[in-house]
Design an enzyme around this catalytic site. Structure first.
Site, PDB file in Angstrom:
ATOM      1  N   SER A   1       1.260 -35.429 -11.883  1.00 50.29           N
ATOM      2  CA  SER A   1       0.179 -34.988 -12.750  1.00 50.29           C
ATOM      3  C   SER A   1      -0.672 -36.172 -13.222  1.00 50.29           C
ATOM      4  O   SER A   1      -1.823 -35.998 -13.593  1.00 50.29           O
ATOM      5  CB  SER A   1       0.750 -34.256 -13.967  1.00 50.29           C
TER       6      SER A   1
ATOM      7  N   CYS B   1       7.245 -35.626 -10.061  1.00 55.85           N
ATOM      8  CA  CYS B   1       6.971 -35.016 -11.361  1.00 55.85           C
ATOM      9  C   CYS B   1       8.056 -33.987 -11.630  1.00 55.85           C
ATOM     10  O   CYS B   1       8.231 -33.054 -10.841  1.00 55.85           O
ATOM     11  CB  CYS B   1       5.588 -34.353 -11.342  1.00 55.85           C
TER      12      CYS B   1
ATOM     13  N   THR C   1       8.266 -31.742 -14.077  1.00 52.03           N
ATOM     14  CA  THR C   1       7.742 -30.422 -14.435  1.00 52.03           C
ATOM     15  C   THR C   1       7.323 -29.659 -13.186  1.00 52.03           C
ATOM     16  O   THR C   1       7.701 -28.500 -12.993  1.00 52.03           O
ATOM     17  CB  THR C   1       6.547 -30.553 -15.397  1.00 52.03           C
TER      18      THR C   1
ATOM     19  N   CYS D   1      11.049 -37.118 -17.099  1.00 46.27           N
ATOM     20  CA  CYS D   1       9.622 -37.134 -16.775  1.00 46.27           C
ATOM     21  C   CYS D   1       9.335 -38.514 -16.213  1.00 46.27           C
ATOM     22  O   CYS D   1       9.760 -39.517 -16.801  1.00 46.27           O
ATOM     23  CB  CYS D   1       8.767 -36.878 -18.020  1.00 46.27           C
TER      24      CYS D   1
ATOM     25  N   HIS E   1       6.834 -40.244 -16.269  1.00 51.26           N
ATOM     26  CA  HIS E   1       6.039 -41.074 -17.173  1.00 51.26           C
ATOM     27  C   HIS E   1       6.926 -41.883 -18.139  1.00 51.26           C
ATOM     28  O   HIS E   1       6.544 -42.974 -18.567  1.00 51.26           O
ATOM     29  CB  HIS E   1       5.104 -40.206 -18.022  1.00 51.26           C
TER      30      HIS E   1
END
Length: 256
Positions: free
Chosen positions: A4, A67, A69, A181, A183
């Site tokens: 994302s 990712c 999610t 995640c 990130h």
């Protein structure tokens, strides 16, 4: 390598250790960020649609959905519609269950990831008898993006965004945190300071890289192939990330 935003760079960093010369197309769906705030139907439709168009345009020999999610929601659907081998990213609950001494594991992900039944399945299979605390924080995604753009991110900001994990009943016994995640490893120094030295942090980037390398074992890459990155967002904003991409051998940034 699809994400994302720029969290997938944590996976790319590990992949470069194993396959330093492999040509990589990094695809950042920044126009769709954050996935964690979207419904399951929205994420599934967006990921399947984008990857379908990207596979048609670039004809990759492998796709990595870097990712959590997107993987926990759409991995099965994408595998059904694309013939390309696909490697997903799932919360590293299995290794965390092996590491914890107190039996209390924290799962730090986006709001969408932590509520998935996929997480329930992983907990039942690999963490039976353990306590799994969950906290969804979309704000940590934004802070990771902010940090890679060269903006200042404070420990206090990160601690506030992650505090819901440790403030739950049983949180005082937490000794292992799964960064669910891609990130979040970007913020690991700040998270370590916020949670303290007695808490271990685990994520799956190295395992994902090993899986990609295994699937591509024995394949050769032409010397003419070059890596590049594409974004669904604004190209001027994307170029603010040029330094981060250059560290991984990517110098060409494009609009998808």
């Amino acid at each position: 390598m699809f994400d994302s935003g720029v969290g997938g760079l944590t996976v790319l960093a590990e992949l470069r250790k194993l396959m330093p010369k492999a040509p990589v197309i990094y695809a950042a769906d920044i126009a769709g960020l954050p996935y964690g705030a979207k419904s399951e139907a929205e994420v599934a439709a967006r990921v399947a649609g984008l990857l379908g168009r990207m596979a048609e345009r670039y004809d990759p020999r492998l796709i990595c959905i870097a990712c959590n999610t997107a993987s926990t929601i759409a991995l099965g659907m994408v595998r059904e519609v694309l013939e390309t081998p696909i490697v997903g990213t799932v919360p590293a609950i299995k290794p965390a269950a092996k590491v914890t001494k107190t039996g209390v594991i924290g799962l730090l992900g986006t709001e969408a990831t932590v509520r998935q039944g996929y997480v329930d399945d992983l907990a039942r299979e690999f963490a039976d008898g353990k306590t799994l605390l969950r906290h969804g924080s979309n704000q940590l995604v934004a802070l990771g993006e902010k940090k890679l753009r060269g903006e200042t991110v404070s420990v206090d900001e990160v601690a506030k965004a992650a505090s819901g994990l440790i403030l739950q009943p049983g949180g005082e016994n937490l000794d292992t945190v799964v960064l669910a995640c891609t990130h979040f490893p970007l913020l690991e120094p700040e998270l370590r300071e916020a949670f303290g030295k007695d808490v271990a942090f685990i994520h799956g980037a190295a395992g994902i890289a090993r899986r990609i390398a295994h699937l591509l074992e024995g394949q050769s890459f032409g010397f003419f192939a070059r890596s590049f990155a594409v974004t669904t967002g604004e190209i001027d904003d994307f170029k603010r990330l040029s330094g981060a991409f250059e560290r991984h051998g990517i110098t060409r940034l494009r609009k998808f």
